[in-house]
Design an enzyme around this catalytic site. Structure first.
Site, mmCIF file in Angstrom:
data_model
loop_
_atom_site.group_PDB
_atom_site.id
_atom_site.type_symbol
_atom_site.label_atom_id
_atom_site.label_comp_id
_atom_site.label_asym_id
_atom_site.label_seq_id
_atom_site.Cartn_x
_atom_site.Cartn_y
_atom_site.Cartn_z
ATOM 1 N N ARG A 23 0.827 -1.222 0.000
ATOM 2 C CA ARG A 23 0.000 0.000 0.000
ATOM 3 C C ARG A 23 0.857 1.265 0.000
ATOM 4 N NH1 ARG A 23 -5.616 -0.981 1.856
ATOM 5 N NH2 ARG A 23 -6.081 -2.830 0.659
ATOM 6 N N ARG A 27 -3.393 6.474 1.249
ATOM 7 C CA ARG A 27 -3.943 7.682 1.881
ATOM 8 C C ARG A 27 -3.014 8.382 2.855
ATOM 9 N NH1 ARG A 27 -9.096 4.329 3.438
ATOM 10 N NH2 ARG A 27 -7.395 2.846 3.325
ATOM 11 N N ARG A 36 -6.453 11.291 -5.873
ATOM 12 C CA ARG A 36 -7.706 10.571 -5.698
ATOM 13 C C ARG A 36 -8.884 11.548 -5.779
ATOM 14 N NH1 ARG A 36 -10.395 9.165 -0.605
ATOM 15 N NH2 ARG A 36 -11.495 7.205 -0.816
ATOM 16 N N ASP A 73 -6.871 -2.896 -7.546
ATOM 17 C CA ASP A 73 -7.383 -3.558 -6.342
ATOM 18 C C ASP A 73 -7.739 -4.998 -6.668
ATOM 19 O OD1 ASP A 73 -8.284 -2.667 -3.454
ATOM 20 O OD2 ASP A 73 -9.719 -4.149 -4.157
ATOM 21 N N TYR A 150 -14.864 -12.109 -0.143
ATOM 22 C CA TYR A 150 -15.596 -10.853 -0.383
ATOM 23 C C TYR A 150 -16.827 -11.096 -1.247
ATOM 24 C CZ TYR A 150 -11.691 -8.313 1.664
ATOM 25 O OH TYR A 150 -10.745 -7.848 2.537
HETATM 26 O O1 CP3 Z 1 -0.131 -1.911 -2.419
HETATM 27 C C1 CP3 Z 1 -0.407 -1.014 -3.247
HETATM 28 O O2 CP3 Z 1 -0.071 0.178 -3.079
HETATM 29 C C2 CP3 Z 1 -1.075 -1.409 -4.546
HETATM 30 C C3 CP3 Z 1 -2.488 -1.231 -4.633
HETATM 31 C C4 CP3 Z 1 -3.376 -2.125 -3.790
HETATM 32 C C5 CP3 Z 1 -4.577 -1.655 -3.200
HETATM 33 N N1 CP3 Z 1 -5.235 -2.710 -2.653
HETATM 34 C C6 CP3 Z 1 -5.022 -0.258 -3.212
HETATM 35 C C7 CP3 Z 1 -6.088 0.160 -2.284
HETATM 36 C C8 CP3 Z 1 -3.293 -3.485 -3.508
HETATM 37 C C9 CP3 Z 1 -2.186 -4.469 -3.832
HETATM 38 C C10 CP3 Z 1 -4.481 -3.851 -2.811
HETATM 39 C C11 CP3 Z 1 -4.776 -5.224 -2.400
HETATM 40 C C12 CP3 Z 1 -5.997 -5.493 -1.643
HETATM 41 N N2 CP3 Z 1 -7.218 -4.907 -1.766
HETATM 42 C C13 CP3 Z 1 -6.099 -6.531 -0.684
HETATM 43 C C14 CP3 Z 1 -5.021 -7.509 -0.339
HETATM 44 C C15 CP3 Z 1 -3.965 -6.937 0.542
HETATM 45 C C16 CP3 Z 1 -4.420 -6.594 1.914
HETATM 46 O O3 CP3 Z 1 -4.406 -5.400 2.249
HETATM 47 O O4 CP3 Z 1 -4.738 -7.518 2.691
HETATM 48 C C17 CP3 Z 1 -7.414 -6.495 -0.178
HETATM 49 C C18 CP3 Z 1 -7.972 -7.409 0.887
HETATM 50 C C19 CP3 Z 1 -8.115 -5.469 -0.880
HETATM 51 C C20 CP3 Z 1 -9.542 -5.117 -0.764
HETATM 52 C C21 CP3 Z 1 -9.722 -3.733 -0.293
HETATM 53 N N3 CP3 Z 1 -9.402 -2.603 -1.025
HETATM 54 C C22 CP3 Z 1 -10.208 -3.315 0.948
HETATM 55 C C23 CP3 Z 1 -10.649 -4.250 2.065
HETATM 56 C C24 CP3 Z 1 -10.195 -1.932 0.945
HETATM 57 C C25 CP3 Z 1 -10.757 -1.023 2.013
HETATM 58 C C26 CP3 Z 1 -9.859 -0.946 3.171
HETATM 59 C C27 CP3 Z 1 -9.070 0.310 3.126
HETATM 60 O O5 CP3 Z 1 -7.845 0.232 3.330
HETATM 61 O O6 CP3 Z 1 -9.706 1.349 2.947
HETATM 62 C C28 CP3 Z 1 -9.652 -1.500 -0.280
HETATM 63 C C29 CP3 Z 1 -9.407 -0.105 -0.698
HETATM 64 C C30 CP3 Z 1 -8.031 0.250 -1.179
HETATM 65 N N4 CP3 Z 1 -7.261 -0.513 -2.006
HETATM 66 C C31 CP3 Z 1 -7.340 1.456 -0.907
HETATM 67 C C32 CP3 Z 1 -6.138 1.414 -1.606
HETATM 68 C C33 CP3 Z 1 -5.082 2.481 -1.677
HETATM 69 C C34 CP3 Z 1 -7.893 2.612 -0.097
HETATM 70 C C35 CP3 Z 1 -8.905 3.264 -0.948
HETATM 71 C C36 CP3 Z 1 -8.994 4.751 -0.777
HETATM 72 O O7 CP3 Z 1 -8.201 5.494 -1.366
HETATM 73 O O8 CP3 Z 1 -9.941 5.150 -0.088
#
Ligand code: CP3
Length: 342
Positions: A23, A27, A36, A73, A150
């Site tokens: 990540r 944010r 964003r 994602d 999910y």
């Molecule tokens: O790592 C990176 O920077 C690459 C991009 C990336 C994102 N999500 C961006 C993201 C990657 C590799 C993921 C993987 C992902 N997404 C996983 C597996 C890894 C982990 O964290 O366990 C999972 C379970 C998801 C599903 C997901 N996406 C959830 C549960 C959420 C909400 C939780 C949160 O952190 O808000 C997301 C949103 C998400 N994916 C964000 C980002 C940067 C935040 C979104 C925002 O900008 O509001």
């Protein structure tokens, strides 16, 4: 000279481990929040190749990480298979559920996923042109089990209860879903590699809730099938597997799946993992992401501890899970300086 991440993935022990961060585009960075806002919302950002490439590049410019991970994602794939996906601010993802044979039969398959996912491949193409020559580009997908949790619940869950319930009550639908996700993940990752991804990572964030035979069947086995097929299609392609919270399941995971690197969460100590997991190949991890919030001497000490513990074998420095929005960007710099400067 070969990129440091690729050298570590090939099994080389380097004097300083290469580093990137889960990540890393996110944010906690003001420049991410600005882009964003420009995109409108998270999913619009994922599907806007110019802006998705921009946020991927932001942490590379700011910190000079050794790898960039495609900004997308894991839930885009179910969306491409036909489920509705949206994000609720402050809560997380929501989607229409797949729990019956009829709902499964309504899912798409094969080449149709690319209609939705084409912008992601375009992001990869932009990145492979624009990244510095020393930076490795990592593509990724969710592992079938994690993505299924999910799709079955329609949201994130603490204990993956709905997915475990479907597995117990309607094994036929559950197995078909895992199989469909396995096939689609291979197609999705293949397009990322054709577009320029140099490494692929499989995120199995909820692998830890699979025990015994279930872990083998639904975490290890899909990881093996995806890894073997990707390597058959793209000889020499390095694969990173992340069966998060696998605990003892990490032992032998390289050999059982063919993955070049196993990523570790921070529930295992680096000393234990160096002894029991690293002999199988490169490991990635595993500083607790909370140090990016708290900083200070504890961050420095724990960073040095991770580096030292893994110093006798191939290692890519990373956090044990994604960095959180409340992290301080200066703590990330302190971690990098500690890894690179001792
Ligand atoms: O790592 C990176 O920077 C690459 C991009 C990336 C994102 N999500 C961006 C993201 C990657 C590799 C993921 C993987 C992902 N997404 C996983 C597996 C890894 C982990 O964290 O366990 C999972 C379970 C998801 C599903 C997901 N996406 C959830 C549960 C959420 C909400 C939780 C949160 O952190 O808000 C997301 C949103 C998400 N994916 C964000 C980002 C940067 C935040 C979104 C925002 O900008 O509001």
């Amino acid at each position: 000279m070969t990129k440091t991440i690729l050298r570590a993935l090939a099994g080389e022990t380097l004097p300083t481990p290469p580093i990137w961060m889960m990540r890393q585009a996110g944010r906690y960075l003001p420049e991410y929040r600005a882009t964003r806002a420009e995109a409108g919302d998270f999913l619009s950002l994922c599907y806007n190749p110019e802006l998705a490439a921009e946020v991927t590049l932001q942490p590379i410019r700011r910190y000079g990480f050794d790898a960039a991970i495609l900004f997308a994602d894991i839930l885009l794939l179910p969306q491409a298979l036909g489920v509705d996906l949206w994000f609720v601010t402050g809560e997380g993802p929501r989607m229409t559920t797949v729990t019956t044979q009829e709902e499964f039969d309504n899912l798409g398959c094969g080449e149709m996923i690319h209609d939705t996912l084409n912008p992601v491949y375009e992001t990869v193409r932009i990145l492979s042109r624009e990244l510095p020559s020393e930076t490795t580009l990592i593509g990724f997908a969710g592992a079938p089990w994690t993505v299924a949790t999910y799709m079955i619940a329609g949201k994130g869950t603490k204990d993956q209860g709905p997915a475990h319930a479907l597995k117990a009550e309607n094994r036929a639908v559950f197995d078909q879903l895992i199989e469909r996700l396995t096939e689609s993940t291979i197609d999705y990752l293949s397009k990322q590699v054709e577009a320029g991804a140099e490494v692929v990572k499989i995120f199995d964030s909820w692998a830890g809730s699979l025990k015994g035979e279930d872990f083998i069947r639904y975490a290890q086995e899909p990881a093996r099938i995806i890894t073997q097929e990707m390597k058959a299609r793209f000889p020499g392609l390095p694969v990173i597997a992340f069966p998060r919270q696998a605990g003892e399941g990490y032992v032998g995971f390289h050999a059982k799946t063919g993955a070049d690197c196993v990523a570790l969460d921070d529930s295992v100590t680096p000393e234990w993992a160096a002894e029991h997991v690293q002999p199988g190949g490169c490991v990635q991890g595993n500083l607790a992401s909370s140090h990016m919030v708290t900083g200070g001497q504890a961050l420095v000490d724990e960073t040095r501890r991770v580096v030292k513990a893994f110093s006798q074998g191939p290692h890519i420095f990373n956090l044990g899970h994604g960095i959180t929005p409340d992290a301080d960007p200066e703590n990330v710099q302190l971690m990098i300086d500690t890894v690179r400067g001792g």
